[in-house]
Design a protein around this motif. Structure first.
Motif, mmCIF file in Angstrom:
data_model
loop_
_atom_site.group_PDB
_atom_site.id
_atom_site.type_symbol
_atom_site.label_atom_id
_atom_site.label_comp_id
_atom_site.label_asym_id
_atom_site.label_seq_id
_atom_site.Cartn_x
_atom_site.Cartn_y
_atom_site.Cartn_z
ATOM 1 N N VAL A 56 0.811 -1.265 0.069
ATOM 2 C CA VAL A 56 -0.001 -0.085 -0.146
ATOM 3 C C VAL A 56 0.576 1.099 0.040
ATOM 4 O O VAL A 56 0.713 2.083 -0.745
ATOM 5 C CB VAL A 56 -0.995 -0.190 1.272
ATOM 6 N N LYS A 57 1.834 1.429 0.964
ATOM 7 C CA LYS A 57 2.881 2.504 1.166
ATOM 8 C C LYS A 57 4.013 2.248 0.597
ATOM 9 O O LYS A 57 4.735 3.407 0.507
ATOM 10 C CB LYS A 57 2.746 2.941 2.297
ATOM 11 N N ASN A 58 4.245 1.095 0.296
ATOM 12 C CA ASN A 58 5.782 0.677 -0.358
ATOM 13 C C ASN A 58 5.728 -0.012 -1.441
ATOM 14 O O ASN A 58 4.666 -0.572 -1.874
ATOM 15 C CB ASN A 58 6.372 -0.232 0.868
ATOM 16 N N MET A 59 6.982 -0.269 -2.046
ATOM 17 C CA MET A 59 7.010 -0.918 -3.246
ATOM 18 C C MET A 59 7.827 -2.103 -3.134
ATOM 19 O O MET A 59 8.773 -1.894 -2.460
ATOM 20 C CB MET A 59 7.346 -0.010 -4.523
ATOM 21 N N VAL A 60 7.670 -3.053 -3.867
ATOM 22 C CA VAL A 60 8.500 -4.374 -3.449
ATOM 23 C C VAL A 60 9.455 -4.150 -4.844
ATOM 24 O O VAL A 60 8.885 -4.337 -6.191
ATOM 25 C CB VAL A 60 7.761 -5.809 -3.701
ATOM 26 N N PHE A 61 10.783 -4.123 -4.710
ATOM 27 C CA PHE A 61 11.689 -3.905 -5.792
ATOM 28 C C PHE A 61 12.725 -5.279 -5.583
ATOM 29 O O PHE A 61 13.488 -5.384 -4.804
ATOM 30 C CB PHE A 61 12.455 -2.692 -5.499
ATOM 31 N N LYS A 62 12.346 -6.315 -6.454
ATOM 32 C CA LYS A 62 13.243 -7.516 -6.622
ATOM 33 C C LYS A 62 14.527 -7.266 -7.338
ATOM 34 O O LYS A 62 14.549 -6.605 -8.343
ATOM 35 C CB LYS A 62 12.409 -8.508 -7.352
ATOM 36 N N HIS A 63 15.463 -7.509 -6.638
ATOM 37 C CA HIS A 63 17.009 -7.270 -7.297
ATOM 38 C C HIS A 63 17.871 -8.396 -6.552
ATOM 39 O O HIS A 63 17.621 -8.966 -5.911
ATOM 40 C CB HIS A 63 17.442 -5.700 -6.897
#
Length: 121
Positions: A56-63
């Protein structure tokens, strides 16, 4: 000379139980909240806390970075084109979705209100 001893006056009031759905009246101290039945914590209703999703307030950044990097992201708020820098850590995938100006709920809502007002006219 003997002074009279002070007697503490008992302050008892007619109160209403604060447990949702109970509403019983009872005689108790002014700071008492619950009737005889609900003074025992086992008799009170259990309130489950509702958790909101991480997305909701964050993003999931897969790296798969193995060292700490400073990456630049674009604010995800509609109407904001500001870029912000985030330190990306290895094995950590949740990062802020908004720039520093819009991380606060109030500021985000205020910006949207102003943005809609400007584009409506």
């Amino acid at each position: 000379m003997q002074l009279p001893k002070y007697k503490k006056k008992k302050r008892i009031k007619l109160k209403v139980c604060q447990e949702p759905g109970c509403g019983r009246e009872f005689w108790g101290h002014p700071i008492a909240k619950y009737c005889e039945l609900h003074r025992d914590i086992k008799q009170r209703a259990k309130h489950k806390k509702e958790f909101e999703s991480v997305d909701v307030k964050n993003m999931v950044f897969k790296h798969n970075y193995t060292e700490v990097l400073d990456l630049e992201f674009l604010c995800c708020l509609e109407g904001c084109s500001q870029k912000y820098i985030v330190k990306v850590f290895p094995k950590q995938f949740v990062y802020p979705r908004y720039c520093v100006e819009h991380r606060n709920d109030f500021r985000r809502a205020n910006f949207m209100r102003m943005y809609k007002r400007q584009h409506a006219a």
